[in-house]
Write an enzyme that holds these catalytic residues in place. Structure first.
Site, PDB file in Angstrom:
ATOM      1  N   GLY A  29       0.809  -1.211   0.000  1.00 24.63           N
ATOM      2  CA  GLY A  29       0.000   0.000   0.000  1.00 24.63           C
ATOM      3  C   GLY A  29       0.844   1.262   0.000  1.00 24.63           C
ATOM      4  N   ASN A  30       0.243   2.340  -0.425  1.00 23.99           N
ATOM      5  CA  ASN A  30       0.917   3.645  -0.405  1.00 23.99           C
ATOM      6  C   ASN A  30      -0.118   4.740  -0.542  1.00 23.99           C
ATOM      7  OD1 ASN A  30       0.661   3.496  -3.456  1.00 23.99           O
ATOM      8  ND2 ASN A  30       2.217   1.930  -3.093  1.00 23.99           N
ATOM      9  N   SER A  77       7.310   3.038  -4.668  1.00 30.02           N
ATOM     10  CA  SER A  77       7.608   2.549  -6.025  1.00 30.02           C
ATOM     11  C   SER A  77       6.448   2.834  -6.985  1.00 30.02           C
ATOM     12  CB  SER A  77       7.885   1.045  -5.975  1.00 30.02           C
ATOM     13  OG  SER A  77       6.772   0.380  -5.409  1.00 30.02           O
ATOM     14  N   GLU A  78       5.277   3.191  -6.429  1.00 27.77           N
ATOM     15  CA  GLU A  78       4.111   3.460  -7.274  1.00 27.77           C
ATOM     16  C   GLU A  78       3.844   4.959  -7.425  1.00 27.77           C
ATOM     17  OE1 GLU A  78       2.925   1.199  -8.918  1.00 27.77           O
ATOM     18  OE2 GLU A  78       2.771  -0.684  -7.813  1.00 27.77           O
ATOM     19  N   HIS A  97      -3.702   3.925  -2.198  1.00 31.00           N
ATOM     20  CA  HIS A  97      -3.640   2.618  -2.862  1.00 31.00           C
ATOM     21  C   HIS A  97      -3.512   1.538  -1.801  1.00 31.00           C
ATOM     22  CE1 HIS A  97      -2.452  -0.828  -5.124  1.00 31.00           C
ATOM     23  NE2 HIS A  97      -1.192  -0.788  -4.733  1.00 31.00           N
TER      24      HIS A  97
HETATM   25  P1  13P Z   1       5.658   0.674  -1.953  1.00 28.09           P
HETATM   26  O1  13P Z   1       6.058   0.206  -0.580  1.00 28.09           O
HETATM   27  O2  13P Z   1       6.856   0.866  -2.860  1.00 28.09           O
HETATM   28  O3  13P Z   1       4.789   1.881  -1.885  1.00 28.09           O
HETATM   29  O4  13P Z   1       4.840  -0.489  -2.656  1.00 28.09           O
HETATM   30  C1  13P Z   1       3.796  -1.135  -2.014  1.00 28.09           C
HETATM   31  C2  13P Z   1       2.772  -1.661  -2.963  1.00 28.09           C
HETATM   32  O5  13P Z   1       1.726  -2.040  -2.505  1.00 28.09           O
HETATM   33  C3  13P Z   1       3.011  -1.698  -4.405  1.00 28.09           C
HETATM   34  O6  13P Z   1       1.840  -2.029  -5.094  1.00 28.09           O
END
Ligand code: 13P
Length: 268
Positions: A29-30, A77-78, A97
């Site tokens: 999640g992010n 990463s998103e 997300h």
């Molecule tokens: P991150 O920790 O990089 O935000 O990624 C988590 C994630 O759920 C990617 O879909």
């Protein structure tokens, strides 16, 4: 108005809620918050969002480049997915997300959340379509999501999870909660029998309530070409609204804001 530190604290609080409600596992999640057109706060990559403190939060520009991050932290990463939402939806101030169990189950089975089965889901969400699968962290996800942005305030990510966005972090989070609750109800009612759907008359009344509330954001009550054409239920289109009538969205925003002003003046 909240200062930057207060917003970071709120992001940590939302992280706890997302984690404690089982909307994510481990480091998943992010979420992000828009400060202004060129400054955005976002969660860092690879940490549990349930155990963050304000110094975890990173700051990026509109392209997702790092403006500030404490040692050991990098933006999600998103981040490109978040930035695409802000770019194409100037009304959005926060993006969430997550991978909620039931919503993600629908996303894995390729079933959009479109059956009109309870008033709150119809009024608050409308339909929740599925953005086609993209490899995480690549431009495939922002490109897939983009197709739905002018029509919906929440989308499922095929074989991945869900995305919700709104005018504030709390509202974006609430939208995510609503998506999951709707998905859960739909799942459970399908297990028990055949979910009874609202008919056109019932739907029209719910759409009318939504219009009178003057709620911001995109919703089939305002932008669905099927509904405009008088078809029984735009919820039956499977989220295909995004394939047509881009001009409808501008009209919809205008109609929603005029309706709200008139209702306010009439004291209704
Ligand atoms: P991150 O920790 O990089 O935000 O990624 C988590 C994630 O759920 C990617 O879909």
């Amino acid at each position: 108005m909240q200062n930057e530190y207060e917003i970071k604290k709120e992001m940590c609080e939302i992280g706890k809620r997302v984690y404690n409600r089982g909307m994510v596992a481990a480091n998943d999640g992010n979420f992000s918050v828009k400060l202004n057109d060129n400054e955005f706060l976002c969660t860092p990559t690879g940490v549990s969002k349930g155990f963050m403190t304000p110094e975890y939060i990173c700051k990026v520009d509109a392209e997702g480049n790092v403006l500030q991050a404490n040692k050991g932290f990098r933006p999600s990463s998103e981040i490109k997915m978040h930035m695409r939402v802000y770019k194409e939806r100037p009304d959005v101030n926060a993006v969430v997300h997550a991978h909620p169990l039931y919503a993600t189950t629908f996303a894995i089975c390729g079933i959009p959340l479109t059956q009109p089965i309870m008033p709150e889901a119809v009024i608050a969400l409308g339909c929740v379509p599925i953005a086609k699968y993209g490899t995480p962290s690549t431009m495939e996800i922002p490109d897939a999501v983009s197709e739905h942005l002018q029509y919906f305030d929440a989308v499922l990510l095929e074989n991945h999870g869900a995305l919700a966005y709104s005018d504030s972090l709390l509202n974006a989070y609430h939208k995510m909660e609503s998506v999951e609750f709707y998905a859960r109800l739909l799942y459970q009612s399908k297990m028990l029998g055949e979910p009874q759907e609202f008919n056109k008359e019932q739907m029209d009344k719910l759409y009318e309530i939504r219009r009178k509330m003057g709620l911001s954001g995109k919703h089939p009550a305002n932008v669905c070409p099927n509904a405009k054409a008088g078809k029984p239920s735009c919820h039956s289109c499977g989220g295909a609204c995004s394939q047509s009538a881009p001009e409808a969205t501008a009209d919809a925003d205008l109609v929603a804001s005029i309706t709200k002003k008139v209702m306010d003046q009439l004291g209704l």
